[in-house]
Write a protein that holds these residues in place. Structure first.
Motif, PDB file in Angstrom:
ATOM      1  N   LYS A   1       0.835  -1.194   0.000  1.00 18.63           N
ATOM      2  CA  LYS A   1       0.000   0.000   0.000  1.00 18.63           C
ATOM      3  C   LYS A   1       0.874   1.250   0.000  1.00 18.63           C
ATOM      4  CE  LYS A   1      -4.330  -1.704   1.881  1.00 18.63           C
ATOM      5  NZ  LYS A   1      -5.456  -1.434   2.812  1.00 18.63           N
ATOM      6  N   ALA A   2       0.410   2.274  -0.679  1.00 13.33           N
ATOM      7  CA  ALA A   2       1.242   3.451  -0.924  1.00 13.33           C
ATOM      8  C   ALA A   2       1.009   4.552   0.089  1.00 13.33           C
ATOM      9  CB  ALA A   2       0.964   3.993  -2.330  1.00 13.33           C
ATOM     10  N   HIS A   3       2.072   5.272   0.379  1.00 11.19           N
ATOM     11  CA  HIS A   3       2.008   6.522   1.125  1.00 11.19           C
ATOM     12  C   HIS A   3       2.224   7.644   0.113  1.00 11.19           C
ATOM     13  CE1 HIS A   3       3.105   4.571   5.263  1.00 11.19           C
ATOM     14  NE2 HIS A   3       1.972   4.115   4.731  1.00 11.19           N
ATOM     15  N   VAL A   4       1.278   8.557   0.058  1.00 13.59           N
ATOM     16  CA  VAL A   4       1.221   9.564  -1.007  1.00 13.59           C
ATOM     17  C   VAL A   4       1.178  10.962  -0.409  1.00 13.59           C
ATOM     18  CG1 VAL A   4      -0.134  10.421  -2.963  1.00 13.59           C
ATOM     19  CG2 VAL A   4      -0.023   7.953  -2.498  1.00 13.59           C
ATOM     20  N   LEU A   5       1.856  11.917  -1.050  1.00 17.92           N
ATOM     21  CA  LEU A   5       1.756  13.321  -0.662  1.00 17.92           C
ATOM     22  C   LEU A   5       1.362  14.139  -1.888  1.00 17.92           C
ATOM     23  CD1 LEU A   5       3.967  15.378   1.704  1.00 17.92           C
ATOM     24  CD2 LEU A   5       3.483  16.307  -0.583  1.00 17.92           C
ATOM     25  N   ILE A   6       0.365  14.990  -1.712  1.00 14.84           N
ATOM     26  CA  ILE A   6      -0.081  15.905  -2.756  1.00 14.84           C
ATOM     27  C   ILE A   6       0.164  17.322  -2.275  1.00 14.84           C
ATOM     28  CG2 ILE A   6      -1.976  16.638  -4.240  1.00 14.84           C
ATOM     29  CD1 ILE A   6      -1.263  13.698  -4.591  1.00 14.84           C
ATOM     30  N   ALA A   7       0.927  18.103  -3.041  1.00 16.86           N
ATOM     31  CA  ALA A   7       1.169  19.512  -2.711  1.00 16.86           C
ATOM     32  C   ALA A   7       0.285  20.386  -3.592  1.00 16.86           C
ATOM     33  CB  ALA A   7       2.637  19.865  -2.921  1.00 16.86           C
ATOM     34  N   GLY A   8      -0.319  21.398  -2.992  1.00 17.71           N
ATOM     35  CA  GLY A   8      -1.329  22.173  -3.705  1.00 17.71           C
ATOM     36  C   GLY A   8      -2.648  21.442  -3.674  1.00 17.71           C
ATOM     37  N   ALA A   9      -2.962  20.867  -2.496  1.00 14.06           N
ATOM     38  CA  ALA A   9      -4.030  19.871  -2.384  1.00 14.06           C
ATOM     39  C   ALA A   9      -5.408  20.431  -2.100  1.00 14.06           C
ATOM     40  CB  ALA A   9      -3.661  18.866  -1.278  1.00 14.06           C
ATOM     41  N   SER A  10      -5.545  21.723  -1.886  1.00  9.45           N
ATOM     42  CA  SER A  10      -6.819  22.252  -1.389  1.00  9.45           C
ATOM     43  C   SER A  10      -7.804  22.653  -2.479  1.00  9.45           C
ATOM     44  CB  SER A  10      -6.571  23.449  -0.470  1.00  9.45           C
ATOM     45  OG  SER A  10      -5.955  24.513  -1.183  1.00  9.45           O
TER      46      SER A  10
ATOM     47  N   ARG B   1      -8.828   4.803  -3.515  1.00  9.34           N
ATOM     48  CA  ARG B   1      -8.111   3.581  -3.892  1.00  9.34           C
ATOM     49  C   ARG B   1      -7.787   2.734  -2.653  1.00  9.34           C
ATOM     50  NH1 ARG B   1      -4.974   3.963  -9.105  1.00  9.34           N
ATOM     51  NH2 ARG B   1      -3.746   2.269  -8.183  1.00  9.34           N
ATOM     52  N   GLU B   2      -8.007   1.444  -2.763  1.00 12.47           N
ATOM     53  CA  GLU B   2      -7.713   0.542  -1.656  1.00 12.47           C
ATOM     54  C   GLU B   2      -6.216   0.318  -1.486  1.00 12.47           C
ATOM     55  OE1 GLU B   2      -9.889  -3.043  -2.129  1.00 12.47           O
ATOM     56  OE2 GLU B   2     -11.858  -2.101  -1.793  1.00 12.47           O
ATOM     57  N   ASP B   3      -5.424   0.615  -2.524  1.00 12.01           N
ATOM     58  CA  ASP B   3      -3.982   0.384  -2.422  1.00 12.01           C
ATOM     59  C   ASP B   3      -3.216   1.606  -1.932  1.00 12.01           C
ATOM     60  OD1 ASP B   3      -4.370   1.894  -4.688  1.00 12.01           O
ATOM     61  OD2 ASP B   3      -3.072   0.699  -5.985  1.00 12.01           O
ATOM     62  N   VAL B   4      -3.929   2.626  -1.451  1.00 12.54           N
ATOM     63  CA  VAL B   4      -3.305   3.808  -0.865  1.00 12.54           C
ATOM     64  C   VAL B   4      -3.573   3.811   0.637  1.00 12.54           C
ATOM     65  CG1 VAL B   4      -3.317   6.334  -0.773  1.00 12.54           C
ATOM     66  CG2 VAL B   4      -3.422   5.168  -2.981  1.00 12.54           C
ATOM     67  N   ALA B   5      -2.501   3.780   1.419  1.00 19.10           N
ATOM     68  CA  ALA B   5      -2.647   3.713   2.869  1.00 19.10           C
ATOM     69  C   ALA B   5      -2.941   5.083   3.466  1.00 19.10           C
ATOM     70  CB  ALA B   5      -1.380   3.127   3.505  1.00 19.10           C
ATOM     71  N   HIS B   6      -2.131   6.076   3.095  1.00 14.38           N
ATOM     72  CA  HIS B   6      -2.290   7.426   3.635  1.00 14.38           C
ATOM     73  C   HIS B   6      -2.020   8.470   2.555  1.00 14.38           C
ATOM     74  CE1 HIS B   6      -1.399   5.187   7.444  1.00 14.38           C
ATOM     75  NE2 HIS B   6      -2.369   5.964   7.868  1.00 14.38           N
ATOM     76  N   VAL B   7      -2.705   9.590   2.686  1.00 18.50           N
ATOM     77  CA  VAL B   7      -2.480  10.732   1.815  1.00 18.50           C
ATOM     78  C   VAL B   7      -2.193  11.947   2.689  1.00 18.50           C
ATOM     79  CG1 VAL B   7      -3.470  12.320   0.124  1.00 18.50           C
ATOM     80  CG2 VAL B   7      -3.966   9.859  -0.024  1.00 18.50           C
ATOM     81  N   TRP B   8      -1.028  12.561   2.464  1.00 24.11           N
ATOM     82  CA  TRP B   8      -0.725  13.840   3.102  1.00 24.11           C
ATOM     83  C   TRP B   8      -1.128  14.941   2.130  1.00 24.11           C
ATOM     84  CZ3 TRP B   8       1.894   9.515   4.354  1.00 24.11           C
ATOM     85  CH2 TRP B   8       2.150   9.297   5.722  1.00 24.11           C
ATOM     86  N   ALA B   9      -2.051  15.781   2.543  1.00 22.76           N
ATOM     87  CA  ALA B   9      -2.541  16.882   1.720  1.00 22.76           C
ATOM     88  C   ALA B   9      -1.901  18.168   2.206  1.00 22.76           C
ATOM     89  CB  ALA B   9      -4.064  16.979   1.808  1.00 22.76           C
ATOM     90  N   ALA B  10      -0.971  18.697   1.419  1.00 18.81           N
ATOM     91  CA  ALA B  10      -0.239  19.906   1.796  1.00 18.81           C
ATOM     92  C   ALA B  10      -0.748  21.095   0.983  1.00 18.81           C
ATOM     93  CB  ALA B  10       1.255  19.715   1.559  1.00 18.81           C
ATOM     94  N   ALA B  11      -1.066  22.159   1.680  1.00 13.24           N
ATOM     95  CA  ALA B  11      -1.515  23.395   1.036  1.00 13.24           C
ATOM     96  C   ALA B  11      -1.330  24.527   2.031  1.00 13.24           C
ATOM     97  CB  ALA B  11      -2.976  23.298   0.605  1.00 13.24           C
ATOM     98  N   ARG B  12      -1.355  25.746   1.525  1.00 11.27           N
ATOM     99  CA  ARG B  12      -1.147  26.896   2.414  1.00 11.27           C
ATOM    100  C   ARG B  12      -2.194  26.949   3.525  1.00 11.27           C
ATOM    101  NH1 ARG B  12      -0.017  31.903  -1.683  1.00 11.27           N
ATOM    102  NH2 ARG B  12      -0.274  30.444  -3.392  1.00 11.27           N
ATOM    103  N   LYS B  13      -3.424  26.559   3.188  1.00  9.12           N
ATOM    104  CA  LYS B  13      -4.503  26.590   4.177  1.00  9.12           C
ATOM    105  C   LYS B  13      -5.224  25.249   4.221  1.00  9.12           C
ATOM    106  CE  LYS B  13      -5.187  31.581   3.634  1.00  9.12           C
ATOM    107  NZ  LYS B  13      -6.155  32.665   3.300  1.00  9.12           N
ATOM    108  N   ALA B  14      -4.453  24.193   4.308  1.00  9.80           N
ATOM    109  CA  ALA B  14      -5.033  22.850   4.302  1.00  9.80           C
ATOM    110  C   ALA B  14      -5.967  22.616   5.485  1.00  9.80           C
ATOM    111  CB  ALA B  14      -3.919  21.801   4.302  1.00  9.80           C
ATOM    112  N   SER B  15      -5.585  23.125   6.647  1.00 12.78           N
ATOM    113  CA  SER B  15      -6.367  22.850   7.863  1.00 12.78           C
ATOM    114  C   SER B  15      -7.711  23.551   7.873  1.00 12.78           C
ATOM    115  CB  SER B  15      -5.573  23.255   9.106  1.00 12.78           C
ATOM    116  OG  SER B  15      -5.314  24.651   9.103  1.00 12.78           O
ATOM    117  N   THR B  16      -7.874  24.592   7.071  1.00 12.38           N
ATOM    118  CA  THR B  16      -9.138  25.324   7.046  1.00 12.38           C
ATOM    119  C   THR B  16      -9.903  25.126   5.739  1.00 12.38           C
ATOM    120  OG1 THR B  16      -7.995  27.321   6.250  1.00 12.38           O
ATOM    121  CG2 THR B  16      -8.300  27.090   8.637  1.00 12.38           C
ATOM    122  N   SER B  17      -9.427  24.228   4.879  1.00  7.79           N
ATOM    123  CA  SER B  17     -10.106  23.952   3.621  1.00  7.79           C
ATOM    124  C   SER B  17     -11.379  23.157   3.870  1.00  7.79           C
ATOM    125  CB  SER B  17      -9.182  23.160   2.690  1.00  7.79           C
ATOM    126  OG  SER B  17      -9.907  22.586   1.624  1.00  7.79           O
TER     127      SER B  17
END
Length: 256
Positions: free
Chosen positions: A10-19, A33-49
């Motif tokens: 299973k994959a660990h994935v990071l997306i930048a510009g994710a919001s 996708r079932e083959d993705v374990a975690h996704v890190w969503a990085a953006a300037r205001k990710a926590s408030t998106s």
């Protein structure tokens, strides 16, 4: 088909510009996708998106939201710390960072419209931020199969430039392509199972393209979900043998 060539876990994935736009669509597609374990969503205001909050409600801890301005190296250091808390390795990083007419950037029609401010804004987000992202995430990409893909643009191709204009945007994307190609050579030495790709997602219905959509031919303006699916297919199709190359959404190579 596995998410990236050679991956059997299973994959660990990071997306930048994710919001928003393609980045948000990529997060949505990855989490489905079932083959993705975690996704890190990085953006300037990710926590408030609001949109990322909705995904978090659906997918819970599989989605990690991280506030990060990739133009700020201290913010990138914090991002790496956040990822390390949950994973020792990233299998896939996709940079959806890019501006055309935001933050002081302008799509110039002629030389008279070129300004230092527009050039600096375009290069900072379109070229500098993605390569700094790769620089800081490099320790997480040095083991196992890994792919770093960044959204470029066909107009960044020097060989394909027949219309002129858009000086800052074209030049910044051309610079991004060179940076990615150069990085692919270094990563191949550090991790032979690594892949670096530049991807043109096509003209997509996002904030970046909205002022110019009236000029897009019928059938050539894509929904973000379609573009995200095509990007994922490209990532799955191209492994280490293609590292350092430039591809369009339809899986056709683009001349530098």
């Amino acid at each position: 088909m596995s998410l990236i060539p050679g991956l059997d876990s299973k994959a660990h994935v990071l997306i930048a510009g994710a919001s928003r736009g393609i980045g948000l669509a990529l997060c949505t597609a990855m989490l489905a996708r079932e083959d993705v374990a975690h996704v890190w969503a990085a953006a300037r205001k990710a926590s408030t998106s609001t949109e990322l909050a909705g995904l978090a409600e659906t997918y819970g801890d599989r989605l990690k939201r991280v506030d990060c301005d990739a133009r700020d190296e201290r913010a990138l250091e914090t991002l790496v710390s956040e990822v390390r808390a949950g994973s020792e390795h990233l299998h896939l990083v996709i940079s959806a960072l890019g501006i055309l007419h935001q933050d002081g950037a302008k799509p110039e029609k002629g030389l008279a419209q070129v300004t230092l401010a527009s050039l600096q804004a375009s290069f900072t987000t379109n070229a500098f931020a993605p390569i700094l992202l790769l620089k800081h995430l490099l320790p997480l990409l040095r083991k196992q199969p890994s792919t770093f893909a960044a959204l470029s643009a066909r107009v960044g191709s020097i060989g394909d430039n027949r219309l002129g204009g858009w000086y800052s945007y074209r030049a910044s994307k051309a610079a991004l392509n060179q940076l990615l190609h150069t990085a692919s050579i270094e990563l191949k030495r550090l991790n032979p199972a690594s892949t670096v790709l530049a991807i043109h997602p096509g003209t997509t219905d996002t904030e970046l393209s909205q002022p110019f959509q009236s000029k897009v031919p019928d059938g050539q303006l894509f929904e973000p979900a379609f573009s995200a699916d095509r990007i994922i297919e490209l990532v799955a199709a191209h492994g280490p043998a293609d590292s350092g190359t430039f591809w369009a959404w339809d899986n056709k190579p683009i001349v530098w």
